[in-house]
Design an enzyme around this catalytic site. Sequence first.
Site, PDB file in Angstrom:
ATOM      1  N   ASP A 105      83.577  10.679   7.803  1.00 49.38           N
ATOM      2  CA  ASP A 105      84.643   9.755   8.211  1.00 49.38           C
ATOM      3  C   ASP A 105      86.013  10.262   7.756  1.00 49.38           C
ATOM      4  OD1 ASP A 105      83.950   9.305   5.497  1.00 49.38           O
ATOM      5  OD2 ASP A 105      84.976   7.379   5.548  1.00 49.38           O
ATOM      6  N   GLU A 106      87.050   9.765   8.396  1.00 53.73           N
ATOM      7  CA  GLU A 106      88.443   9.985   7.991  1.00 53.73           C
ATOM      8  C   GLU A 106      88.757  11.454   7.698  1.00 53.73           C
ATOM      9  OE1 GLU A 106      89.414   5.626   6.054  1.00 53.73           O
ATOM     10  OE2 GLU A 106      88.414   7.101   4.783  1.00 53.73           O
TER      11      GLU A 106
END
Length: 534
Positions: free
Chosen positions: A337-338
């Site tokens: 993620d991210e």
Amino acid sequence: MRDGSVRQHSRTLRLLGSLLLVAVGVCVTKASPAQAAAPTPLDRVIPAPASVAPGGAPYRITRGTHIRVDGSREARRVAEYLADLLRPSTGYRLPITTYGQGGIRLRLADGDFGAEGYRLSSTPRALTISAGTPAGLFHGVQTLRQLLPAAVEKDTVQPGPWPVAGGTVEDSPRYGWRGAMLDVSRHFFTVDQVKRYIDQLALYKINKLHLHLSDDQGWRIAIDSWPRLATYGGSTEVGGGPGGFYTKADYKEIVRYAASRYLEVVPEIDMPGHTNAALASYAELNCDGVAPPLYTGTEVGFSSLCVGKEITYDFVDDVVRELAALTPGRYLHIGGDEAHSTSHEDYVKFMDRVQPVVAKYGKTVVGWHQLTGATPAKGALAQYWGLDRTSAEEKARVVKAAQGGTGVILSPADRVYLDMKYTEQTPLGLSWAGYVEVRRSYDWDPGAYLPGLPAGAVRGVEAPMWSETLENSEHIEYMAFPRLPGVAELGWSAAGSRDWERYKVRLAAQAERWDALGVEWYRSPQVPWGVAGQ
């Protein structure tokens, strides 16, 4: 003189009458706890059981109660757990035996129980828990635990009595994945603190413990082939505290303890982003060969492994190999993620290289739902953490992957992120996903959350606990309770059995148990605390 004698006699009679009333009052007072201890109704537990048939007089645990098991070691282990739970508060010996009649009986048996289901039968003569697996027996014990008075949780002898309502509970879970994630990277939590949380999860039949072991602020697991990851990368945390890490023996102890409560540990090494602790530990993992400083803030998205360097994949192979060898469970979480500092092209390349490494060491890939922006490996699970307001395009990408065979774990941040503030006044937690009060956390259906998602693709739910603002067990508990039991019910109970108005009364009844366990909890105004059971 005669009138005086009469008055004296009258006073004597009044005194005797008063003493008699006091004696009667004492007797009533002594008897009242037993009279007041009406058994907890069979349907008052969390998660809500699949089927309840109340009836008949209650079973009572007494000084003469035995715990009977068959000859299996697994059933005996569950019996020992139950005895250890009951002995301090009851003061009873509760011997474990393989013979005799009556008492509490734990039996592994053939039947349509499924992998985690059980049947609990309570009559005046015996209380029997039957299951097809040890996990089912253990879950049945958690139901028994909630059917007993809350004082059973205390570690000193309590007066009792210990009734269990008569009738039958037949139960099995809706989903096989009922998880809780603990972020030990932003703030480090000791083995004992993790064990305490495991015990709290077990009470509500959670069966997965997802440990977020690495992030920008700290690397928390010893890796022999890259020792500075833990000794240097693990030396700090958010706010600049001393951090810490788990030795391999520590990690094995967490895995062992979780298994004794029938939780499977799912370790996570987040990559290619959220990697500053690793990049700071080894300069060669950076594209420019320069190690950044350790990081103690709370920003995200600024770090990335160097996708174009071959040493990156040597690093990943070593870490996955060593972690897989320590983890008997089926899954290994690779984050994903991210990764804002990684181009989309590099992200896809990275995931194409890394997912086969997980398979090479016998594990199944789990990743945050951004994994669906690449090509999820066969059998991979995507953990959805988006919001109700997440774009239709992003949701559609997850749905498309699920239609192609990728399983989905639902962790919508504005529903079940346990680190989100309850209200603006909550002293702990964050609010980037919004405020998440108890009803909002409970009042949704995982099976209908993402339109178009095939029902068979939903593996279950998980409640993440990120730790930017959380530093100790009291902080964890305050944010988990009272929301965690609701997430457990979303994962266990049939959608049709859930109703907020009924649930909030069952939830209110849990408060006395949390108090007995010494759990910190948030007194939500949405729940009728103090009136449950009236």
